[in-house]
Structures are given as structure tokens and as C-alpha cells.
Design a protein around this motif. Structure first.
Motif, PDB file in Angstrom:
ATOM      1  N   ALA A 188      -0.849  21.944  -1.210  1.00 32.93           N
ATOM      2  CA  ALA A 188      -1.529  20.907  -1.974  1.00 32.93           C
ATOM      3  C   ALA A 188      -1.652  21.374  -3.425  1.00 32.93           C
ATOM      4  O   ALA A 188      -1.822  22.561  -3.687  1.00 32.93           O
ATOM      5  CB  ALA A 188      -2.904  20.654  -1.400  1.00 32.93           C
ATOM      6  N   GLY A 189      -1.578  20.447  -4.323  1.00 31.19           N
ATOM      7  CA  GLY A 189      -1.695  20.799  -5.731  1.00 31.19           C
ATOM      8  C   GLY A 189      -0.457  21.464  -6.287  1.00 31.19           C
ATOM      9  O   GLY A 189      -0.496  22.068  -7.348  1.00 31.19           O
ATOM     10  N   THR A 240       4.562   8.380  11.740  1.00 31.35           N
ATOM     11  CA  THR A 240       5.960   8.803  11.644  1.00 31.35           C
ATOM     12  C   THR A 240       6.141  10.045  10.774  1.00 31.35           C
ATOM     13  O   THR A 240       7.079  10.789  10.948  1.00 31.35           O
ATOM     14  CB  THR A 240       6.845   7.680  11.058  1.00 31.35           C
ATOM     15  OG1 THR A 240       6.282   7.279   9.810  1.00 31.35           O
ATOM     16  CG2 THR A 240       6.894   6.485  11.989  1.00 31.35           C
ATOM     17  N   ARG A 241       5.270  10.259   9.836  1.00 32.06           N
ATOM     18  CA  ARG A 241       5.373  11.433   8.974  1.00 32.06           C
ATOM     19  C   ARG A 241       4.358  12.481   9.412  1.00 32.06           C
ATOM     20  O   ARG A 241       3.423  12.792   8.680  1.00 32.06           O
ATOM     21  CB  ARG A 241       5.092  11.040   7.512  1.00 32.06           C
ATOM     22  CG  ARG A 241       6.194  10.239   6.868  1.00 32.06           C
ATOM     23  CD  ARG A 241       6.913  11.096   5.864  1.00 32.06           C
ATOM     24  NE  ARG A 241       7.848  10.286   5.096  1.00 32.06           N
ATOM     25  CZ  ARG A 241       7.802  10.139   3.798  1.00 32.06           C
ATOM     26  NH1 ARG A 241       6.855  10.720   3.099  1.00 32.06           N
ATOM     27  NH2 ARG A 241       8.696   9.427   3.186  1.00 32.06           N
ATOM     28  N   GLY A 242       4.542  13.042  10.568  1.00 33.30           N
ATOM     29  CA  GLY A 242       3.559  13.993  11.089  1.00 33.30           C
ATOM     30  C   GLY A 242       3.860  15.418  10.691  1.00 33.30           C
ATOM     31  O   GLY A 242       4.722  15.690   9.864  1.00 33.30           O
ATOM     32  N   LYS A 243       3.151  16.342  11.252  1.00 34.12           N
ATOM     33  CA  LYS A 243       3.275  17.778  11.087  1.00 34.12           C
ATOM     34  C   LYS A 243       3.371  18.182   9.617  1.00 34.12           C
ATOM     35  O   LYS A 243       2.374  18.212   8.925  1.00 34.12           O
ATOM     36  CB  LYS A 243       4.480  18.325  11.876  1.00 34.12           C
ATOM     37  CG  LYS A 243       4.426  19.840  12.040  1.00 34.12           C
ATOM     38  CD  LYS A 243       5.510  20.337  12.973  1.00 34.12           C
ATOM     39  CE  LYS A 243       5.476  21.840  13.046  1.00 34.12           C
ATOM     40  NZ  LYS A 243       6.491  22.475  12.227  1.00 34.12           N
ATOM     41  N   LYS A 270       0.847  -1.186   0.000  1.00 31.35           N
ATOM     42  CA  LYS A 270       0.000   0.000   0.000  1.00 31.35           C
ATOM     43  C   LYS A 270       0.883   1.237   0.000  1.00 31.35           C
ATOM     44  O   LYS A 270       1.940   1.241   0.604  1.00 31.35           O
ATOM     45  CB  LYS A 270      -0.897   0.019   1.236  1.00 31.35           C
ATOM     46  CG  LYS A 270      -2.031  -1.001   1.169  1.00 31.35           C
ATOM     47  CD  LYS A 270      -2.977  -0.842   2.304  1.00 31.35           C
ATOM     48  CE  LYS A 270      -3.889   0.342   2.055  1.00 31.35           C
ATOM     49  NZ  LYS A 270      -4.925   0.508   3.066  1.00 31.35           N
ATOM     50  N   SER A 271       0.449   2.279  -0.716  1.00 30.13           N
ATOM     51  CA  SER A 271       1.219   3.511  -0.708  1.00 30.13           C
ATOM     52  C   SER A 271       1.102   4.150   0.668  1.00 30.13           C
ATOM     53  O   SER A 271       0.061   4.063   1.330  1.00 30.13           O
ATOM     54  CB  SER A 271       0.713   4.466  -1.784  1.00 30.13           C
ATOM     55  OG  SER A 271      -0.652   4.735  -1.576  1.00 30.13           O
ATOM     56  N   ILE A 272       2.189   4.804   1.093  1.00 38.56           N
ATOM     57  CA  ILE A 272       2.234   5.381   2.439  1.00 38.56           C
ATOM     58  C   ILE A 272       1.332   6.598   2.486  1.00 38.56           C
ATOM     59  O   ILE A 272       1.437   7.497   1.641  1.00 38.56           O
ATOM     60  CB  ILE A 272       3.679   5.775   2.800  1.00 38.56           C
ATOM     61  CG1 ILE A 272       4.584   4.536   2.729  1.00 38.56           C
ATOM     62  CG2 ILE A 272       3.755   6.398   4.180  1.00 38.56           C
ATOM     63  CD1 ILE A 272       6.047   4.857   2.667  1.00 38.56           C
ATOM     64  N   ALA A 273       0.454   6.631   3.444  1.00 40.02           N
ATOM     65  CA  ALA A 273      -0.414   7.795   3.637  1.00 40.02           C
ATOM     66  C   ALA A 273       0.392   8.868   4.357  1.00 40.02           C
ATOM     67  O   ALA A 273       0.872   8.666   5.465  1.00 40.02           O
ATOM     68  CB  ALA A 273      -1.635   7.408   4.457  1.00 40.02           C
ATOM     69  N   VAL A 274       0.563  10.007   3.700  1.00 40.37           N
ATOM     70  CA  VAL A 274       1.376  11.073   4.259  1.00 40.37           C
ATOM     71  C   VAL A 274       0.462  12.126   4.876  1.00 40.37           C
ATOM     72  O   VAL A 274      -0.568  12.467   4.308  1.00 40.37           O
ATOM     73  CB  VAL A 274       2.256  11.701   3.145  1.00 40.37           C
ATOM     74  CG1 VAL A 274       3.057  12.858   3.681  1.00 40.37           C
ATOM     75  CG2 VAL A 274       3.180  10.653   2.566  1.00 40.37           C
TER      76      VAL A 274
END
Length: 150
Positions: free
Chosen positions: A39-40, A23-26, A14-18
Motif C-alpha cells: 500500500a502506498g 473476482t480480484r481476490g488474494k 463505480k470504480s472497482i473495489a480491489v
């Protein structure tokens, strides 16, 4: 082999939800504020900016060396030594005869324009027809007893 015995070759990834905690916060690996953090985000390629600054070469097509002097005549060279080897005394030398004897190749389906150059020696009197020639070749042919038709 039955359907219940089949298994995939690679485990599904599954692709990592960012940006959803973990672990990938803020800032979610986007650094801090700015255009690339939004975004975009889609930046223009830098190469395009460089290309747009170059002046265009106008009016010469893609290959400038072929288009600048388009009407120039391109001659196929034939040396006196080749004529000496292939022809006998009194023969007529013309682009069509040279093509049939295999001394020159066809260009655009027909005999090319030929220029006879003075490399080598000639001892036979040949009749030269419809060929350009260098001064040294002309002298050698006339000295051997040949004639030149234009």
C-alpha cells in the motif's frame, strides 16, 4: 422538459473495489510480494535516474550556439547586383539608406551592419559609407569609379 423527465447521458460507473473478495481476490492484481505490492507504493520515475547521470552543460545558457560567441558581429549581405538595380551613379550607399530602400531589414529597431559582396556586376560609381565589403566587391566598385569611406 421537466425535472422528472431528465436522465443522465452516461450511466454512473463505480470504480472497482480491489482486494475485497470477488473476482480480484488474494493479491488483487498486484502480483506477489515486493515494493509494488504494498500500500502506498510509489516508484521513482526511471527517466529521472537517467537524467541525473548526464553531466550538465554549464555556463552557456539554453542555446549554446547563440551564447558561446555572443560578441561576434553578424553582417547582413548585400550583393553588387542589388546595388546596381536600386542606386544611380553618385549615390551614397550606407546601412540607413539600404534600410530605407528596403534592401535590408532592421535588427533590434535599427539599421544592421552590412557587408557588400561581389556577386553580380556594377557599372555606376557609388559612394560606399560605413559598410564592410569583400575584396572582389571592393575591386569592382573602385574599377567602376566609386569611392569607399570607412
Amino acid at each position: 422538459m421537466q425535472l422528472h423527465t431528465l436522465s443522465p447521458k452516461h450511466a454512473p460507473r463505480k470504480s472497482i473495489a480491489v482486494g475485497r473478495g470477488g473476482t480480484r481476490g488474494k493479491t488483487s492484481g498486484r502480483g506477489t510480494k515486493g515494493q509494488s505490492a504494498r500500500a502506498g507504493n510509489k516508484k521513482r520515475p526511471e527517466a529521472r535516474d537517467i537524467i541525473k547521470k548526464l553531466p550538465k552543460l554549464r555556463g552557456h545558457g539554453k542555446n549554446r550556439s547563440h551564447t558561446v560567441r555572443r560578441e561576434r558581429l553578424i553582417y547582413t549581405p548585400v550583393n553588387l547586383s542589388a546595388l546596381e538595380a536600386v542606386f544611380s551613379a553618385g549615390d551614397t550607399v550606407s546601412p540607413q539608406v539600404l534600410l530605407s530602400k528596403g534592401l535590408v531589414r532592421a535588427q533590434k529597431g535599427r539599421a544592421p551592419k552590412v557587408k557588400i559582396l561581389g556577386f553580380g556586376a556594377i557599372s555606376k560609381g557609388l559612394v560606399i559609407d560605413n559598410c564592410a565589403m569583400s575584396v572582389s566587391a571592393k575591386d569592382a566598385i573602385e574599377k567602376a569609379g566609386g569611392t569607399i569611406k570607412v
